[in-house]
Write a protein that holds these residues in place. Structure first.
Motif, short mmCIF file in Angstrom:
data_model
loop_
_atom_site.label_atom_id
_atom_site.label_comp_id
_atom_site.label_asym_id
_atom_site.label_seq_id
_atom_site.Cartn_x
_atom_site.Cartn_y
_atom_site.Cartn_z
N SER A 244 60.76 -7.97 -20.66
CA SER A 244 60.53 -9.40 -21.13
C SER A 244 61.90 -10.00 -21.30
O SER A 244 62.05 -11.27 -20.73
CB SER A 244 59.59 -9.42 -22.32
OG SER A 244 58.76 -8.90 -22.05
N ALA A 245 62.88 -9.16 -21.87
CA ALA A 245 64.22 -9.78 -21.88
C ALA A 245 64.93 -10.06 -20.90
O ALA A 245 65.59 -11.19 -20.51
CB ALA A 245 65.06 -8.87 -22.93
N TYR A 250 66.62 -13.89 -16.39
CA TYR A 250 66.62 -14.29 -15.17
C TYR A 250 66.35 -15.98 -15.25
O TYR A 250 66.96 -16.68 -14.23
CB TYR A 250 65.61 -13.72 -14.30
CG TYR A 250 65.25 -14.25 -12.92
CD1 TYR A 250 66.44 -14.36 -11.76
CD2 TYR A 250 63.99 -15.09 -12.76
CE1 TYR A 250 65.96 -15.00 -10.71
CE2 TYR A 250 63.57 -15.49 -11.52
CZ TYR A 250 64.90 -15.62 -10.63
OH TYR A 250 64.43 -16.20 -9.21
N GLU A 251 65.48 -16.29 -15.98
CA GLU A 251 64.94 -17.76 -16.25
C GLU A 251 66.12 -18.64 -16.29
O GLU A 251 66.24 -19.86 -15.89
CB GLU A 251 63.58 -17.75 -16.90
CG GLU A 251 62.31 -17.17 -16.38
CD GLU A 251 62.08 -17.82 -15.01
OE1 GLU A 251 62.19 -19.16 -14.78
OE2 GLU A 251 61.41 -17.23 -14.34
N GLU A 252 66.93 -18.08 -17.28
CA GLU A 252 68.06 -18.74 -17.97
C GLU A 252 69.31 -19.03 -16.83
O GLU A 252 69.99 -19.76 -16.72
CB GLU A 252 68.60 -18.19 -19.30
CG GLU A 252 67.59 -18.42 -20.37
CD GLU A 252 68.16 -17.65 -21.59
OE1 GLU A 252 69.34 -17.15 -21.56
OE2 GLU A 252 67.35 -17.53 -22.45
N ASN A 253 69.34 -17.79 -16.03
CA ASN A 253 70.29 -17.74 -14.92
C ASN A 253 70.23 -17.85 -13.58
O ASN A 253 70.75 -17.39 -12.71
CB ASN A 253 71.08 -16.54 -15.43
CG ASN A 253 71.52 -16.57 -16.87
OD1 ASN A 253 72.71 -16.90 -17.35
ND2 ASN A 253 70.93 -15.99 -17.86
N LYS A 254 69.01 -18.25 -13.24
CA LYS A 254 68.55 -17.83 -11.85
C LYS A 254 69.07 -18.76 -10.70
O LYS A 254 69.32 -18.46 -9.73
CB LYS A 254 67.09 -18.03 -11.45
CG LYS A 254 66.52 -19.50 -11.98
CD LYS A 254 64.89 -19.53 -11.78
CE LYS A 254 64.35 -20.74 -12.17
NZ LYS A 254 62.90 -20.88 -12.26
N ALA A 255 69.76 -19.95 -11.41
CA ALA A 255 70.60 -20.71 -10.41
C ALA A 255 71.76 -19.91 -9.84
O ALA A 255 72.41 -20.47 -8.81
CB ALA A 255 71.16 -21.75 -11.25
N ASN A 256 72.21 -18.84 -10.46
CA ASN A 256 73.34 -17.90 -10.20
C ASN A 256 73.03 -16.88 -8.95
O ASN A 256 73.78 -16.44 -8.46
CB ASN A 256 73.93 -17.08 -11.28
CG ASN A 256 74.49 -18.02 -12.17
OD1 ASN A 256 74.99 -19.01 -12.13
ND2 ASN A 256 74.37 -17.48 -13.52
N VAL A 274 69.84 -8.23 -11.68
CA VAL A 274 69.55 -9.06 -12.85
C VAL A 274 69.51 -7.93 -14.18
O VAL A 274 70.23 -8.42 -14.97
CB VAL A 274 68.26 -9.89 -12.85
CG1 VAL A 274 68.14 -10.23 -14.31
CG2 VAL A 274 68.27 -10.97 -11.94
N LYS A 275 69.04 -6.77 -13.86
CA LYS A 275 69.02 -5.78 -14.78
C LYS A 275 70.67 -5.47 -15.39
O LYS A 275 70.88 -5.24 -16.26
CB LYS A 275 68.26 -4.53 -14.43
CG LYS A 275 66.77 -4.72 -14.35
CD LYS A 275 66.23 -3.45 -14.02
CE LYS A 275 64.63 -3.44 -13.77
NZ LYS A 275 64.12 -2.61 -13.20
N GLU A 282 74.63 -7.51 -22.72
CA GLU A 282 74.29 -6.87 -23.92
C GLU A 282 75.14 -6.09 -24.34
O GLU A 282 75.36 -5.68 -25.56
CB GLU A 282 72.65 -6.33 -23.81
CG GLU A 282 71.76 -6.87 -23.38
CD GLU A 282 71.20 -7.88 -24.86
OE1 GLU A 282 70.68 -7.35 -25.74
OE2 GLU A 282 71.58 -9.03 -24.40
N THR A 283 75.93 -5.45 -23.62
CA THR A 283 77.04 -4.42 -23.95
C THR A 283 78.35 -5.35 -24.34
O THR A 283 79.39 -4.42 -24.87
CB THR A 283 77.43 -3.51 -22.68
OG1 THR A 283 76.16 -2.83 -22.25
CG2 THR A 283 78.11 -2.40 -23.24
#
Length: 487
Positions: A244-245, A250-256, A274-275, A282-283
């Protein structure tokens, strides 16, 4: 010639304005000392009533860097090479010239409204979401590229103003211009020619000759700069990721995530990337905390790394600007981050003869090749008999197939043939030459070159280039130019 022009027309047509706004900076380097007078603190120069800020200059440098990198250096332009060709001064000169034209546009009464800026931004597909302009995407993209919206819109305002000035000043080709260019491309020559080859397979280079040549040129054969580092790798965890995260990321950054046609790719097509990007995000906090610990000496970067400039496995720009002992901020590396500490820099030095021998021998053979080729070509030209030679009709835009020459050599020969005022001559290449004599000329009457859009564009570009050069000289006299940087 026309075939070559058509293949390269995006570089051939002269453009008066450089208006691309680059999102990703090339990095700004060594501009020397600044005059930081209180009245000048935010400017590197002033032209007329317009100031040139450091950001303006950096933007201009970035534009030129990408232009040269893409059109002349095949993506291999380095900061060192950019400095060598004087890109910093070119950027400053370009910014000054642009400001002169902006002053001129102001004096002509040209202006740009807020509505025009809104129209330009809202029509840029870079900021689209689901086929329409999205304000959140606009601010998000600018924020990710560390661009202030106010600065972006101010640059856009300048771009629109320059386009308006360009439209006002633009000259179109007249009948005489078209007839002149048409006559150039309508002429053809009947040429007698002979190919001169050279055989260097029997050239023997003695060790004494090679050592002598090495002594004369040893400064050309230098070892590479070696960077010795201590590193600490911080891997990401790709096995424990919340689906889900990742989807929300992806939804926040899909323009990339776009395809070659600049369309946003669906999640299914880029899920693995994306993963990885999500895991890196996260790291990042962990990597930064370890960077601070390494910098303070609380933990050590204990894995040794070393590489030269031509086999680096990590970006070199930050390392080149670092001092021995510096710890660099985390670098994205493989599936994680790398923290490096610069331990030592081994400077270049002339190679020993045994290490440079192959390069020296190649230079020796090249010099001998040119020496023999020059002798053979001159002899062939002195004894040239047009009656026994090959013959061919050639025009300036000819796609002639000359046996013994490749396409590049043929194009070079044709260009030099039509540029030369001499009836006879020779053109040398790396390993062969062509000697020629023009037997007759004729003007074609069934040509259709006037309809060639590329020719028309280049006539217009040449006329406007001349106009811009003359106008620039006049504007230099009219507007006061103050520079606050030392070149």
């Amino acid at each position: 010639m026309i075939t070559w022009m058509q293949k390269h027309k995006k570089y051939l047509v002269v453009t008066i304005w450089v208006s691309t706004i680059a999102f990703v900076g090339a990095g700004f380097v060594g501009w020397g000392a600044y005059d930081m007078n209180a009245n000048r603190a935010n400017s590197v120069a002033k032209v007329g009533h317009r100031n040139i800020s450091m950001q303006d200059l950096n933007d201009k440098y970035t534009q030129l860097y990408h232009y040269y990198n893409n059109t002349m250096f095949e993506g291999k332009l380095t900061q060192e090479k950019a400095k060598e060709i004087g890109l910093e001064n070119l950027a400053l000169n370009s910014a000054i010239q642009e400001s002169m034209f902006l002053n001129f546009a102001d004096d002509l009464g040209l202006s740009v409204s807020d509505e025009e800026i809104v129209k330009q931004v809202s029509s840029d597909t870079t900021f689209f979401k689901d086929g329409v302009f999205d304000k959140n995407v606009y601010y998000d993209i600018l924020n990710k590229n560390r661009i202030n919206p106010k600065d972006f819109e101010e640059n856009l305002k300048k771009e629109i103003l320059l386009e308006k000035l360009n439209s006002v000043l633009s000259l179109n080709p007249n009948k005489n211009d078209l007839e002149l260019i048409n006559s150039i491309y309508s002429m053809r020559d009947r040429v007698a020619y002979e190919i001169v080859n050279v055989d260097t397979s029997n050239i023997n280079a003695s060790e004494e000759e090679l050592k002598k040549l090495w002594e004369q040129n040893k400064q050309k054969y230098m070892t590479k700069v070696i960077y010795e580092l201590q590193s600490l790798y911080v891997p990401t965890n790709l096995n424990d990721i919340n689906a889900s995260a990742v989807s929300a990321f992806y939804e926040e950054n899909k323009a990339n995530y776009r395809d070659s046609e600049d369309k946003i790719l669906p999640f299914e097509n880029v899920s693995e990337q994306v993963k990885k990007d999500f895991a890196l995000q996260e790291t990042k906090s962990l990597a930064l905390s370890k960077y601070v610990a390494v910098k303070k000496g609380e933990i050590s970067a204990d894995k040794a790394m070393s590489f030269s400039e031509d086999n680096a496995s990590i970006p070199l720009d930050d390392i080149k600007n670092a001092k021995v002992g510096d710890t660099l901020k985390p670098i994205v590396y493989q599936d994680g981050y790398l923290i490096v500490k610069l331990k030592n820099i081994i400077q270049p030095k002339p190679k020993e003869f045994k290490d440079a021998r192959d390069e020296v021998k190649a230079l020796y053979l090249s010099q001998k090749n040119q020496e023999i080729l020059s002798q053979n070509a001159k002899k062939a030209l002195d004894n040239f008999d047009a009656n026994k030679a090959n013959k061919l009709w050639i025009s300036k835009d000819s796609n002639a197939d000359i046996n013994g020459l490749n396409a590049l050599q043929t194009g070079d020969f044709i260009a030099k043939l039509f540029d030369s005022p001499n009836k006879k001559g020779l053109v040398k290449f790396d390993n062969k030459a062509i000697v020629y004599e023009i037997l007759e000329q004729e003007l074609l009457t069934n040509t259709n070159k006037l309809q060639n859009e590329l020719v028309l564009q280049n006539i217009k570009a040449l006329k406007n280039s001349e106009l811009m050069q003359d106008l620039t000289k006049e504007l230099q006299k009219h507007y006061k130019i103050e520079e606050y940087v030392k070149r």
